[in-house]
Design a protein around this motif. Structure first.
Motif, short mmCIF file in Angstrom:
data_model
loop_
_atom_site.label_atom_id
_atom_site.label_comp_id
_atom_site.label_asym_id
_atom_site.label_seq_id
_atom_site.Cartn_x
_atom_site.Cartn_y
_atom_site.Cartn_z
N THR A 214 0.83 -1.21 0.00
CA THR A 214 0.00 0.00 0.00
C THR A 214 0.86 1.26 0.00
O THR A 214 0.61 2.20 -0.76
CB THR A 214 -0.94 0.02 1.23
OG1 THR A 214 -1.71 -1.18 1.23
CG2 THR A 214 -1.86 1.21 1.21
N GLN A 215 1.90 1.27 0.83
CA GLN A 215 2.81 2.42 0.88
C GLN A 215 3.52 2.59 -0.45
O GLN A 215 3.67 3.72 -0.94
CB GLN A 215 3.83 2.24 1.99
CG GLN A 215 3.25 2.36 3.37
CD GLN A 215 4.25 1.92 4.44
OE1 GLN A 215 4.95 0.91 4.29
NE2 GLN A 215 4.30 2.67 5.53
N LEU A 216 3.98 1.48 -1.05
CA LEU A 216 4.66 1.56 -2.34
C LEU A 216 3.72 2.11 -3.40
O LEU A 216 4.12 2.95 -4.21
CB LEU A 216 5.18 0.17 -2.75
CG LEU A 216 5.93 0.10 -4.07
CD1 LEU A 216 7.18 0.98 -4.05
CD2 LEU A 216 6.30 -1.34 -4.40
N ALA A 217 2.47 1.67 -3.40
CA ALA A 217 1.49 2.15 -4.37
C ALA A 217 1.33 3.66 -4.27
O ALA A 217 1.28 4.36 -5.30
CB ALA A 217 0.14 1.46 -4.15
N GLU A 218 1.29 4.18 -3.06
CA GLU A 218 1.15 5.63 -2.86
C GLU A 218 2.38 6.37 -3.37
O GLU A 218 2.27 7.40 -4.02
CB GLU A 218 0.92 5.94 -1.38
CG GLU A 218 -0.42 5.50 -0.87
CD GLU A 218 -0.57 5.66 0.64
OE1 GLU A 218 0.31 6.30 1.27
OE2 GLU A 218 -1.56 5.14 1.17
N VAL A 219 3.56 5.85 -3.07
CA VAL A 219 4.81 6.52 -3.44
C VAL A 219 4.98 6.56 -4.96
O VAL A 219 5.38 7.58 -5.51
CB VAL A 219 6.03 5.83 -2.77
CG1 VAL A 219 7.33 6.38 -3.32
CG2 VAL A 219 5.98 6.01 -1.27
N VAL A 220 4.69 5.46 -5.64
CA VAL A 220 4.93 5.41 -7.08
C VAL A 220 3.72 5.84 -7.90
O VAL A 220 3.81 5.98 -9.11
CB VAL A 220 5.41 4.01 -7.56
CG1 VAL A 220 6.72 3.65 -6.93
CG2 VAL A 220 4.37 2.95 -7.30
N GLY A 221 2.58 6.04 -7.25
CA GLY A 221 1.38 6.50 -7.96
C GLY A 221 0.74 5.41 -8.80
O GLY A 221 0.23 5.69 -9.89
N LYS B 155 10.28 4.22 -11.48
CA LYS B 155 9.57 4.65 -10.27
C LYS B 155 9.77 3.65 -9.14
O LYS B 155 9.96 4.04 -7.99
CB LYS B 155 8.08 4.81 -10.56
CG LYS B 155 7.73 6.00 -11.41
CD LYS B 155 6.24 6.04 -11.68
CE LYS B 155 5.88 7.14 -12.66
NZ LYS B 155 4.44 7.13 -12.96
N LEU B 156 9.69 2.37 -9.46
CA LEU B 156 9.88 1.34 -8.44
C LEU B 156 11.30 1.39 -7.88
O LEU B 156 11.50 1.32 -6.66
CB LEU B 156 9.59 -0.05 -9.01
CG LEU B 156 8.13 -0.35 -9.33
CD1 LEU B 156 8.01 -1.67 -10.10
CD2 LEU B 156 7.29 -0.38 -8.07
N CYS B 157 12.29 1.53 -8.76
CA CYS B 157 13.68 1.60 -8.32
C CYS B 157 13.92 2.83 -7.45
O CYS B 157 14.62 2.75 -6.44
CB CYS B 157 14.63 1.60 -9.51
SG CYS B 157 14.75 0.00 -10.33
N GLU B 158 13.33 3.94 -7.82
CA GLU B 158 13.49 5.17 -7.04
C GLU B 158 12.86 5.00 -5.66
O GLU B 158 13.46 5.35 -4.65
CB GLU B 158 12.85 6.34 -7.78
CG GLU B 158 13.06 7.67 -7.10
CD GLU B 158 12.50 8.83 -7.91
OE1 GLU B 158 12.07 9.80 -7.26
OE2 GLU B 158 12.50 8.76 -9.15
N ALA B 159 11.65 4.46 -5.61
CA ALA B 159 10.94 4.31 -4.34
C ALA B 159 11.62 3.29 -3.42
O ALA B 159 11.63 3.46 -2.20
CB ALA B 159 9.50 3.89 -4.60
#
Length: 67
Positions: free
Chosen positions: A18-25, A49-53
């Motif tokens: 859930t947190q990852l979904a919010e961060v990467v949009g 985006k995944l790598c950055e997050a």
């Protein structure tokens, strides 16, 4: 077959899906498709985006499994 390994990275980072979904949009549904291995493709922009997050390299996410 190429697999996307989110479980270990999320665990290592103390982050939920859930947190990852919010961060990467991204939606939870789309992240779940990646996480469960049902995705047929991934865009480079999504991979970035995944790598950055997750503060990782693409090779940390992608794994090759011989069929």
């Amino acid at each position: 077959m190429i697999e996307i390994d989110l479980d270990q990275l999320l665990l290592d980072r103390g982050m939920s899906l859930t947190q990852l979904a919010e961060v990467v949009g991204m939606t939870m549904a789309n992240l779940s498709i990646l996480k469960t291995g049902k995705a047929k493709a991934i865009r480079f922009s999504t991979l970035c985006k995944l790598c950055e997050a997750l503060h990782c390299q693409p090779g940390d996410l992608l794994k090759y499994q011989p069929s």
